[in-house]
Design an enzyme around this catalytic site. Sequence first.
Site, PDB file in Angstrom:
ATOM      1  CB  ALA A 161      -0.939  -0.001   1.205  1.00 39.85           C
TER       2      ALA A 161
ATOM      3  CD  GLU B  55       9.872  -0.663   5.205  1.00 38.79           C
ATOM      4  OE1 GLU B  55      10.208  -1.669   5.866  1.00 38.79           O
ATOM      5  OE2 GLU B  55       8.683  -0.414   4.898  1.00 38.79           O
ATOM      6  CB  ALA B  56      10.794  -0.781  10.122  1.00 43.76           C
TER       7      ALA B  56
ATOM      8  CG  HIS C 296      -3.403 -14.686   2.276  1.00 42.28           C
ATOM      9  ND1 HIS C 296      -4.044 -15.751   1.653  1.00 42.28           N
ATOM     10  CD2 HIS C 296      -2.252 -14.471   1.574  1.00 42.28           C
ATOM     11  CE1 HIS C 296      -3.320 -16.153   0.629  1.00 42.28           C
ATOM     12  NE2 HIS C 296      -2.232 -15.399   0.563  1.00 42.28           N
TER      13      HIS C 296
END
Length: 532
Positions: free
Chosen positions: A14, A34-35, A470
């Site tokens: 996303a 972002e990690a 999922h």
Amino acid sequence: MEEFDYVIVGAGAAGCVLANRLSASGRNNVAVIEAGGNDNHIWIKVPAGFNKTVYNDKLNWGYETAPGPHIDGRKIRFPRGKVLGGSGSINGHLYVRGQAADYDTWAQLGCRGWSWTDVLPYFKRAESRVGGSDEVRGRDGPLVIEDQRDPHVLSNAFMAANETLGLKRTPDYNSGDQEGTLLYQNMMRNGLRWSPVDAYLKPAMKRPNVQVITHALVERVDLDGKRATGITYRQHGQTKQVRARRDVILAGGAINTPQLLQLSGIGNPDDLAAIGVAVKHALPGVGRNFRDHYAVRVSALVKGAGSLNERSRGLRLVGEVLRYAATRKGLLTTAPSHAGGYFRTRPGLETPDMQLYFAPASYGGGRYGTTVLDTVPGMTLGAAQLRPESTGHVRALTADPTAKPEIQPNYLADQIDRDALLAAMKYLRKLLATPPLADYVIRENFPGPDVQTDEQWLAHARATGSTTYHPVGSAKIGTDPMAVVDPASMRVVGMQGLRVADASCMPTMVSGNTYAATNMIAEKASDLIPET
């Protein structure tokens, strides 16, 4: 302190879409936090590298589920990508939109604007697809969807056996009507993984109004009353802040998004009190409504087919590497699942409730949780219930942002789920006995012929089943008291300047792999956010 119009937390399926679309006009400055690190890794690019990446600690958050009360108290490894591209850089490449009825159900639950008719334009906008009808498939989007370049003889036999049992071959399972047997479509381009980084983020990073900050663990969303003003993150041992002029957008996925909300004081007051976090905004649905697909496997020893097990060793592997380098075909272009199908496990269902997976390979004697190929020729058949009734939760266990949250999918809690998997496992065994697939079978070796009764089959499911990676639903869109996100604006309910757009938003599970639906959510959100 740096300041941007939009601050996006997470550079996964996303976050990459949002970074690209929200920066495209040039009017907005966008930061992506972002990690993980960059995706410059050989096994991310090579499709068959899934086996090398999915449990790689350098690319992974290393999660596991809490002990499952209905699966013999087992914990299950629960990989999520910690790298640019997120799980889209380590997943199994399958592109599955789900059924039209999935999204019509969302609309019926109060999520107006999310019916199949509403979301189809965003699926189309996202993809470049050769094949299928122009009515349902996109032609010039950033996400490249390819057919398999080199289908295996066993995959063709699997589909033919399904046809013998009455399951038609579907021309395009991504048309909204899934029912039938099929070869999976893949997110690949010219024999390479085509990740959200390739499709969306790299083009966005060429723009002067986009900044990507890696190795940055977000500790909290900064709040001024009911308004998000930015985020605090830790990078290389230093605490830093970024301000958002317009919005903070959470795109960390169904695990990290609810955890970050909780660490920021947004969530169920009881959950927050348990970890000593002051309540900034009470939202009982944060971390609830969590769902995941639970799958079971049956495997067999095979003959006369050249399964991937043999092709992955010795001189044959050398040949496969050379073939891949020259033609971008062969073993190294394969995804974990090659063929599949969608069918109904009982009368009275309007649409399929079961997804089939097939691989001309076998792993660890058939068990999930390992990517080591067997040394003997084999194949694997798997099944996962499409819309599980069992729900669980994601809950921070401490106020420490480096601590892993509790992940409890509550697999097989509902009788409907158990009944559906029981029917599916029996169907998988029937497939093994059906020509032409049966012509290649030496014997079933997992779980083996000793498993016969319903009780034995269910014991097999409890003892050996696993996640299909999922997770969804833990910050759902909706209008009911447990909704976390407004479906019309993607704002966190009752908040300003804070939005969520990722897999956690799904109010119910889609019928299949969740990457495509997550991509669509972000595409649609990128239109809703500037307008609201």
